[in-house]
Design a protein around this motif. Sequence first.
Motif, PDB file in Angstrom:
ATOM      1  N   ARG A   1       0.825  -1.206   0.000  1.00 25.67           N
ATOM      2  CA  ARG A   1       0.000   0.000   0.000  1.00 25.67           C
ATOM      3  C   ARG A   1       0.862   1.261   0.000  1.00 25.67           C
ATOM      4  O   ARG A   1       0.538   2.235  -0.679  1.00 25.67           O
ATOM      5  CB  ARG A   1      -0.947  -0.033   1.192  1.00 25.67           C
ATOM      6  CG  ARG A   1      -1.954  -1.175   1.096  1.00 25.67           C
ATOM      7  CD  ARG A   1      -2.850  -1.281   2.317  1.00 25.67           C
ATOM      8  NE  ARG A   1      -3.760  -2.417   2.179  1.00 25.67           N
ATOM      9  CZ  ARG A   1      -4.687  -2.740   3.077  1.00 25.67           C
ATOM     10  NH1 ARG A   1      -4.822  -2.010   4.183  1.00 25.67           N
ATOM     11  NH2 ARG A   1      -5.473  -3.784   2.886  1.00 25.67           N
ATOM     12  N   ARG A   2       1.963   1.237   0.742  1.00 28.45           N
ATOM     13  CA  ARG A   2       2.851   2.397   0.750  1.00 28.45           C
ATOM     14  C   ARG A   2       3.470   2.637  -0.616  1.00 28.45           C
ATOM     15  O   ARG A   2       3.622   3.776  -1.055  1.00 28.45           O
ATOM     16  CB  ARG A   2       3.969   2.214   1.783  1.00 28.45           C
ATOM     17  CG  ARG A   2       3.526   2.324   3.227  1.00 28.45           C
ATOM     18  CD  ARG A   2       4.718   2.498   4.150  1.00 28.45           C
ATOM     19  NE  ARG A   2       5.692   1.425   4.013  1.00 28.45           N
ATOM     20  CZ  ARG A   2       5.693   0.316   4.731  1.00 28.45           C
ATOM     21  NH1 ARG A   2       4.732   0.122   5.629  1.00 28.45           N
ATOM     22  NH2 ARG A   2       6.630  -0.609   4.573  1.00 28.45           N
ATOM     23  N   SER A   3       3.820   1.545  -1.288  1.00 24.91           N
ATOM     24  CA  SER A   3       4.508   1.669  -2.574  1.00 24.91           C
ATOM     25  C   SER A   3       3.548   1.884  -3.739  1.00 24.91           C
ATOM     26  O   SER A   3       3.977   2.253  -4.840  1.00 24.91           O
ATOM     27  CB  SER A   3       5.348   0.418  -2.838  1.00 24.91           C
ATOM     28  OG  SER A   3       4.517  -0.715  -3.036  1.00 24.91           O
ATOM     29  N   GLY A   4       2.261   1.645  -3.515  1.00 28.59           N
ATOM     30  CA  GLY A   4       1.298   1.746  -4.601  1.00 28.59           C
ATOM     31  C   GLY A   4       1.406   0.596  -5.588  1.00 28.59           C
ATOM     32  O   GLY A   4       0.948   0.703  -6.730  1.00 28.59           O
ATOM     33  N   LYS A   5       1.975  -0.526  -5.145  1.00 28.34           N
ATOM     34  CA  LYS A   5       2.146  -1.701  -5.995  1.00 28.34           C
ATOM     35  C   LYS A   5       1.215  -2.825  -5.554  1.00 28.34           C
ATOM     36  O   LYS A   5       0.674  -2.810  -4.456  1.00 28.34           O
ATOM     37  CB  LYS A   5       3.606  -2.168  -5.977  1.00 28.34           C
ATOM     38  CG  LYS A   5       4.585  -1.129  -6.522  1.00 28.34           C
ATOM     39  CD  LYS A   5       4.274  -0.784  -7.972  1.00 28.34           C
ATOM     40  CE  LYS A   5       5.205   0.276  -8.528  1.00 28.34           C
ATOM     41  NZ  LYS A   5       4.895   0.613  -9.935  1.00 28.34           N
ATOM     42  N   ARG A   6       1.076  -3.819  -6.421  1.00 29.98           N
ATOM     43  CA  ARG A   6       0.163  -4.924  -6.182  1.00 29.98           C
ATOM     44  C   ARG A   6       0.870  -6.110  -5.520  1.00 29.98           C
ATOM     45  O   ARG A   6       2.053  -6.347  -5.776  1.00 29.98           O
ATOM     46  CB  ARG A   6      -0.445  -5.400  -7.503  1.00 29.98           C
ATOM     47  CG  ARG A   6      -1.289  -4.376  -8.248  1.00 29.98           C
ATOM     48  CD  ARG A   6      -1.547  -4.865  -9.656  1.00 29.98           C
ATOM     49  NE  ARG A   6      -2.365  -3.957 -10.448  1.00 29.98           N
ATOM     50  CZ  ARG A   6      -3.654  -4.130 -10.705  1.00 29.98           C
ATOM     51  NH1 ARG A   6      -4.271  -5.210 -10.237  1.00 29.98           N
ATOM     52  NH2 ARG A   6      -4.319  -3.258 -11.429  1.00 29.98           N
ATOM     53  N   LEU A   7       0.079  -6.856  -4.745  1.00 30.56           N
ATOM     54  CA  LEU A   7       0.555  -8.112  -4.156  1.00 30.56           C
ATOM     55  C   LEU A   7      -0.490  -9.183  -4.425  1.00 30.56           C
ATOM     56  O   LEU A   7      -1.644  -9.066  -4.000  1.00 30.56           O
ATOM     57  CB  LEU A   7       0.775  -7.964  -2.645  1.00 30.56           C
ATOM     58  CG  LEU A   7       1.145  -9.249  -1.890  1.00 30.56           C
ATOM     59  CD1 LEU A   7       2.436  -9.857  -2.429  1.00 30.56           C
ATOM     60  CD2 LEU A   7       1.278  -8.967  -0.391  1.00 30.56           C
ATOM     61  N   MET A   8      -0.082 -10.232  -5.149  1.00 33.29           N
ATOM     62  CA  MET A   8      -0.958 -11.371  -5.441  1.00 33.29           C
ATOM     63  C   MET A   8      -0.298 -12.640  -4.913  1.00 33.29           C
ATOM     64  O   MET A   8       0.930 -12.760  -4.927  1.00 33.29           O
ATOM     65  CB  MET A   8      -1.198 -11.483  -6.950  1.00 33.29           C
ATOM     66  CG  MET A   8      -2.029 -12.690  -7.370  1.00 33.29           C
ATOM     67  SD  MET A   8      -2.487 -12.585  -9.134  1.00 33.29           S
ATOM     68  CE  MET A   8      -2.839 -14.300  -9.490  1.00 33.29           C
ATOM     69  N   ILE A   9      -1.103 -13.564  -4.415  1.00 29.51           N
ATOM     70  CA  ILE A   9      -0.613 -14.839  -3.897  1.00 29.51           C
ATOM     71  C   ILE A   9      -0.981 -15.939  -4.887  1.00 29.51           C
ATOM     72  O   ILE A   9      -2.110 -15.982  -5.386  1.00 29.51           O
ATOM     73  CB  ILE A   9      -1.216 -15.154  -2.511  1.00 29.51           C
ATOM     74  CG1 ILE A   9      -1.087 -13.942  -1.579  1.00 29.51           C
ATOM     75  CG2 ILE A   9      -0.529 -16.386  -1.907  1.00 29.51           C
ATOM     76  CD1 ILE A   9       0.327 -13.438  -1.374  1.00 29.51           C
ATOM     77  N   ASN A  10      -0.045 -16.835  -5.169  1.00 26.55           N
ATOM     78  CA  ASN A  10      -0.291 -17.871  -6.171  1.00 26.55           C
ATOM     79  C   ASN A  10      -1.057 -19.057  -5.577  1.00 26.55           C
ATOM     80  O   ASN A  10      -0.503 -20.131  -5.345  1.00 26.55           O
ATOM     81  CB  ASN A  10       1.023 -18.358  -6.790  1.00 26.55           C
ATOM     82  CG  ASN A  10       0.763 -19.300  -7.954  1.00 26.55           C
ATOM     83  OD1 ASN A  10      -0.229 -19.179  -8.654  1.00 26.55           O
ATOM     84  ND2 ASN A  10       1.652 -20.265  -8.148  1.00 26.55           N
ATOM     85  N   PHE A  11      -2.354 -18.845  -5.353  1.00 26.31           N
ATOM     86  CA  PHE A  11      -3.246 -19.927  -4.946  1.00 26.31           C
ATOM     87  C   PHE A  11      -3.689 -20.657  -6.211  1.00 26.31           C
ATOM     88  O   PHE A  11      -4.792 -20.431  -6.739  1.00 26.31           O
ATOM     89  CB  PHE A  11      -4.438 -19.375  -4.176  1.00 26.31           C
ATOM     90  CG  PHE A  11      -4.101 -18.838  -2.812  1.00 26.31           C
ATOM     91  CD1 PHE A  11      -3.352 -19.584  -1.925  1.00 26.31           C
ATOM     92  CD2 PHE A  11      -4.545 -17.587  -2.415  1.00 26.31           C
ATOM     93  CE1 PHE A  11      -3.054 -19.106  -0.652  1.00 26.31           C
ATOM     94  CE2 PHE A  11      -4.260 -17.096  -1.152  1.00 26.31           C
ATOM     95  CZ  PHE A  11      -3.507 -17.852  -0.265  1.00 26.31           C
TER      96      PHE A  11
END
Length: 371
Positions: A129-139
């Motif tokens: 959130r601080r970086s304005g980037k995405r985080l996805m988990i490989n489920f």
Amino acid sequence: MKDSYKVEVKEATPRADSRRLRVGVVGLGIGRLHIEGWREHPQVDVVAIADPDGERLAQVGDAFAIGARYDSAEAMLAAEKLDVVSVCTPNKYHQAITLAAFAAGCHVLCEKPMAMNAEEGRAMLAAARRSGKRLMINFSYRFSAQSRALKAQVDAGLFGDFYFGRSTWHRRRGMPGFGGWFGTKALAGGGPLIDLGVHRLDLALWLMGYPKPVWVMGSAYDHIARPLAEQSGKTFDVEDLAAALIRFDNGATLALEASWAANIREAELMETRLLGTRAGLLQHNLNEGYTFDAHIFMERDGGQFDMRVNPTSNQARSAMHDYADAILGDRPHPAPGEEGLIVMEILDAIYESARIGAPVPIAPQPIAQAA
């Protein structure tokens, strides 16, 4: 489940935007599959790889014609301008590499489990959130055509409200080699629960709409693996079987089971069964392997009906393909870090419940506290 998180099986939408994503992959065990998944997308280039194992680095680099090869994620991030990083390392390193990737201005696709524990997961989400980037988990088990067909029927209201489920992954004797990172708590965080159970947990939660967990009762055992490890003189300090009952704020309950060693008939048994107020579903593996069958059960006009979910003509795209599409199309991505954190909170509570022998409440902490 929010509509924005729906995943449809379809071709990528043509775009005027001709951007290309530059991807780096860290960890070349499961990372090989990430490379293959990224290469499905016509606007993605896997330009760099990193692994401390020089022989594996050379083999994978040669196999995929990737010239930029590094012995660490830090070296790769310092030398390359990347858009996305796939984190495919032992669980211990997920948080540190993810934080470094965000600091370098990259989006992250992190292998499951999200982290060693929920505290690390919160720090990862705060950094995203601080970086304005995405985080996805490989489920990855939700990214099959069959799973998506089931989810489409869930979203259409076929099942009504899910109130009970059971999701399992058992192996008769499928323990990783003793002395390796999978059986070492300091590197993995746990055993089959965090390795296998995490897949069946996410699949069930995704189909259920990710209800909010409120408490768990869990148990963990090492009756089969521990004496074998002691005989071999190798490290093994995690469970070989775990089981839990998870209660949600909507009143639903889910039973979860996972093992690397159990005295069962099948060599490998995977099953997710969910019971709804209008219909129920079952997805299970065939012939003790990695192909699956899916069924829907319902009552109509006083009769009991079974439906089989047949394979679709359009095969599902990989998680990597869908993530790239979301980034390039500026759309919400599937399997967001927020859902990965819910999974980690449940896993933490199961391990704690097993340790103390009593139910454990789940009270999620605000992400802002980790900022």
